[in-house]
Design a protein around this motif. Structure first.
Motif, PDB file in Angstrom:
ATOM      1  N   ILE A   1      42.628  35.512  48.282  1.00  0.00           N
ATOM      2  CA  ILE A   1      43.138  35.069  47.112  1.00  0.00           C
ATOM      3  C   ILE A   1      42.320  34.587  46.156  1.00  0.00           C
ATOM      4  N   ARG A   2      41.561  33.595  46.508  1.00  0.00           N
ATOM      5  CA  ARG A   2      40.466  33.148  45.598  1.00  0.00           C
ATOM      6  C   ARG A   2      39.457  33.926  44.927  1.00  0.00           C
ATOM      7  N   THR A   3      39.088  34.957  45.674  1.00  0.00           N
ATOM      8  CA  THR A   3      38.113  36.039  45.239  1.00  0.00           C
ATOM      9  C   THR A   3      38.952  36.936  44.135  1.00  0.00           C
ATOM     10  N   LEU A   4      40.119  37.219  44.430  1.00  0.00           N
ATOM     11  CA  LEU A   4      40.905  37.918  43.549  1.00  0.00           C
ATOM     12  C   LEU A   4      41.412  37.148  42.228  1.00  0.00           C
ATOM     13  N   SER A   5      41.315  35.897  42.307  1.00  0.00           N
ATOM     14  CA  SER A   5      41.592  35.014  41.258  1.00  0.00           C
ATOM     15  C   SER A   5      40.450  34.936  40.250  1.00  0.00           C
ATOM     16  N   LEU A   6      39.067  34.789  40.872  1.00  0.00           N
ATOM     17  CA  LEU A   6      38.005  34.901  40.315  1.00  0.00           C
ATOM     18  C   LEU A   6      37.693  36.170  39.521  1.00  0.00           C
ATOM     19  N   VAL A   7      37.999  37.598  40.095  1.00  0.00           N
ATOM     20  CA  VAL A   7      38.183  38.473  39.369  1.00  0.00           C
ATOM     21  C   VAL A   7      39.002  38.668  38.157  1.00  0.00           C
ATOM     22  N   VAL A   8      40.153  38.381  38.232  1.00  0.00           N
ATOM     23  CA  VAL A   8      41.130  38.201  37.251  1.00  0.00           C
ATOM     24  C   VAL A   8      40.770  37.325  36.277  1.00  0.00           C
ATOM     25  N   CYS A   9      40.216  36.337  36.593  1.00  0.00           N
ATOM     26  CA  CYS A   9      39.720  35.242  35.420  1.00  0.00           C
ATOM     27  C   CYS A   9      38.702  35.607  34.642  1.00  0.00           C
TER      28      CYS A   9
ATOM     29  N   PHE B   1      37.692  38.778  34.179  1.00  0.00           N
ATOM     30  CA  PHE B   1      38.157  40.068  33.341  1.00  0.00           C
ATOM     31  C   PHE B   1      38.963  39.383  32.253  1.00  0.00           C
ATOM     32  N   THR B   2      39.852  38.342  32.421  1.00  0.00           N
ATOM     33  CA  THR B   2      40.609  37.804  31.221  1.00  0.00           C
ATOM     34  C   THR B   2      39.549  37.151  30.290  1.00  0.00           C
ATOM     35  N   TYR B   3      38.536  36.449  30.912  1.00  0.00           N
ATOM     36  CA  TYR B   3      37.511  36.104  29.826  1.00  0.00           C
ATOM     37  C   TYR B   3      36.843  37.146  29.173  1.00  0.00           C
ATOM     38  N   LEU B   4      36.473  38.103  29.634  1.00  0.00           N
ATOM     39  CA  LEU B   4      35.765  39.381  29.118  1.00  0.00           C
ATOM     40  C   LEU B   4      36.578  39.766  27.937  1.00  0.00           C
TER      41      LEU B   4
END
Length: 548
Positions: free
Chosen positions: A216-224, A226-229
């Motif tokens: 869940i943490r890894t997925l959250s980092l990926v989402v964050c 891409f959101t930052y991008l």
């Protein structure tokens, strides 16, 4: 003596002859003399328990040998099972001593045979091995209970019952509790901490339906990320797209006036573009003499990749790839080592400063190191910006921008030092200063950024350490090694290795039509300040010098 014979049953009666009476009567008297009364059924059950203990020891030895293999190499589990095998063997020896103490044979020579047929499953891991050990302990405990039942019933051998209850059952229950704790901890660490449902095999790991916390943490980092991008793309679009469109219209008008004035064909104009583009790197002098080549090698090793000069020959390109494959890891190790020494030096200075100021906490914390390296990085960037502003003729803000882009290894290539006025040949001191700035500045800024990133990464590392601590507390001698891939430099007991990847797509240095000091007045673009023919450029836009 007759009442004694009627009361007890004997295994092997001892025949004694009384000489005086035999001489008087001429009849050999026979009587039975027994000093212990352990019943035959208890003896058989005791023999079975001894065999059970040694069989369990053999099973644990096989597990220990399995984990000791070089392809498995789990020394914590190896140590645990060797210890468990020794304990089971000790239990068997104690029961043998007890049987001898009661005057009985420790084993039945006709039926006693150890079981060596057990085979460790090929796909065994630490968790399944502990589950099998728990099952084996349950079997041993059940066997002890059956032995107690046999000796406690009509036989009334309370001495053996008390011995088994006090010496064995208590330890068996503690061992089972310990194994259950180890299994629960390993299930949490492997994401399989669900309790067995009704009808499931106890002790086996069920398939986890919900994602693990780390996933869940890894997925959250990926989402964050891409959101930052997306946010960055939206901001750059708002800030740059309109200016880009106006610049393009301006350049098209300049080109049209230029072609019309000199009556240049499209082919000739394209050739002029090529000549100008290829001539750009030569403004600094020969790029591939030793000074320029050394500057290029530094840029490659530091993974900055300005793109101001690139190899043209096939041999040069091939050597560049091979050189980078060796040089980039070497550079990473060097920068990491320098960063570690800087962090160590900063911690010593901070500790002495705290002692001088008589602070209660004298140790250098992670936040102290971040502030120290951040301050040093700021000093280097601001000082370098002042130097490059003087030598290159850039504004201070553009020089600061160049220093930041360089030391963070972004390396756009819109601003590159040593590319004007034959600097590579005529200014050796400035060349040396630039190289020292890049190498030392990269080490300092990398240490600062690494500590900053590490501060966030430790949230994950702290969870791992907490789980490892739980594992160590619940499993004595059990070492559970977790792999983690990480980034950047080391701090404290956490070691992370960085793998920075930059893809520079600069084709040539003429892609540097970026703002040198573009303002909100919308009247400045970067071309050569000294070239301003009125018949070609009809706009009132002022023109300034290019960055290269």
């Amino acid at each position: 003596m007759t009442s004694l014979n009627n009361q007890y049953t004997f295994e092997k009666p001892i025949r004694l002859q009384e000489p005086a009476m035999a001489q008087q009567t001429g009849v050999e008297l026979e009587r039975e003399y027994v000093w212990d009364d352990l019943h035959r059924s208890c003896v058989d059950a005791l023999h079975g328990q001894i065999k059970k203990e040694f069989d369990a020891s053999i099973v644990y030895l096989k597990y220990a040998a399995y984990f000791a293999q070089e392809k498995i190499n789990l020394p914590g589990f190896e140590k645990f099972f060797f210890h468990a095998a020794g304990e089971e063997r000790e239990h068997g020896i104690k029961l043998i001593e007890y049987a001898l103490m009661r005057g009985k044979e420790p084993v039945n020579k006709n039926t006693f045979q150890l079981d060596y047929s057990y085979k460790v499953p090929a796909a065994t891991n630490g968790l399944s091995a502990l589950e099998d050990a728990l099952k084996k302990e349950q079997e041993v405990t059940l066997s002890i209970r059956n032995l107690i039942k046999v000796c406690e019933g009509d036989k009334n051998d309370y001495h053996l019952v008390d011995y088994l209850t006090g010496e064995y059952l208590d330890e068996q229950h503690k061992v089972q509790r310990e194994l259950a704790e180890k299994i629960a901890t390993l299930r949490k660490m492997t994401g399989s901490d669900d309790a067995p449902k009704e009808g499931e095999e106890a002790g086996r790991v069920p398939v986890r339906q919900e994602p693990h916390r780390q996933n869940i943490r890894t997925l959250s980092l990926v989402v964050c990320t891409f959101t930052y991008l997306l946010i960055g793309a939206a901001v750059f679009d708002a800030l740059e797209s309109e200016t880009e469109a106006r610049r393009w219209e301006f350049l098209k008008s300049v080109k049209a006036n230029f072609v019309a004035k000199y009556n240049i064909t499209p082919e000739d104009y394209h050739m002029i573009e090529i000549v100008i583009t290829e001539n750009k790197p030569h403004k600094a002098g020969p790029q591939w003499k030793f000074a320029g080549a050394f500057y290029f090698a530094t840029v490659v090793l530091a993974m900055i990749g300005y793109g101001h000069s690139t190899p043209v020959t096939i041999g040069g390109k091939a050597f560049c790839m091979a050189y980078a494959m060796v040089g980039i890891p070497l550079g990473l190790v060097m920068f990491q080592s320098i960063g570690e020494r800087l962090n160590k030096f900063a911690s010593v200075v901070i500790r002495r400063a705290k002692k001088y100021l008589r602070c209660q906490q004298t140790e250098a914390t992670e936040m102290n190191l971040m502030l120290a390296t951040g301050l040093l990085s700021s000093v280097i960037i601001t000082t370098g910006a002042a130097v490059f502003s003087k030598y290159e003729g850039w504004s201070y803000f553009d020089s600061f921008y160049y220093c930041f882009v360089t030391l963070t290894t972004i390396g756009f290539g819109d601003y590159v030092a040593l590319q004007n006025d034959q600097a590579l040949i005529n200014k050796p001191g400035y060349v040396a200063l630039s190289l020292v700035f890049i190498l030392f500045g990269l080490a300092v800024v990398a240490a600062s950024i690494n500590l900053l990133v590490l501060r966030f990464m430790t949230m994950n590392a702290e969870d791992i350490r907490r789980e490892e601590a739980e594992m160590q507390s619940s499993a004595d001698g059990l070492n559970y090694e977790c792999e983690s891939t990480g980034k950047l430099l080391s701090c404290g007991n956490l070691n992370y290795c960085s793998e920075i990847e930059e893809e520079d797509t600069s084709v040539c240095s003429c892609t540097c039509l970026g703002g040198n000091s573009f303002t909100t007045h919308e009247n400045e673009f970067l071309l050569d300040q000294g070239y301003h023919p009125a018949d070609i450029i009809t706009s009132t836009i002022s023109l300034k010098r290019m960055s290269i």
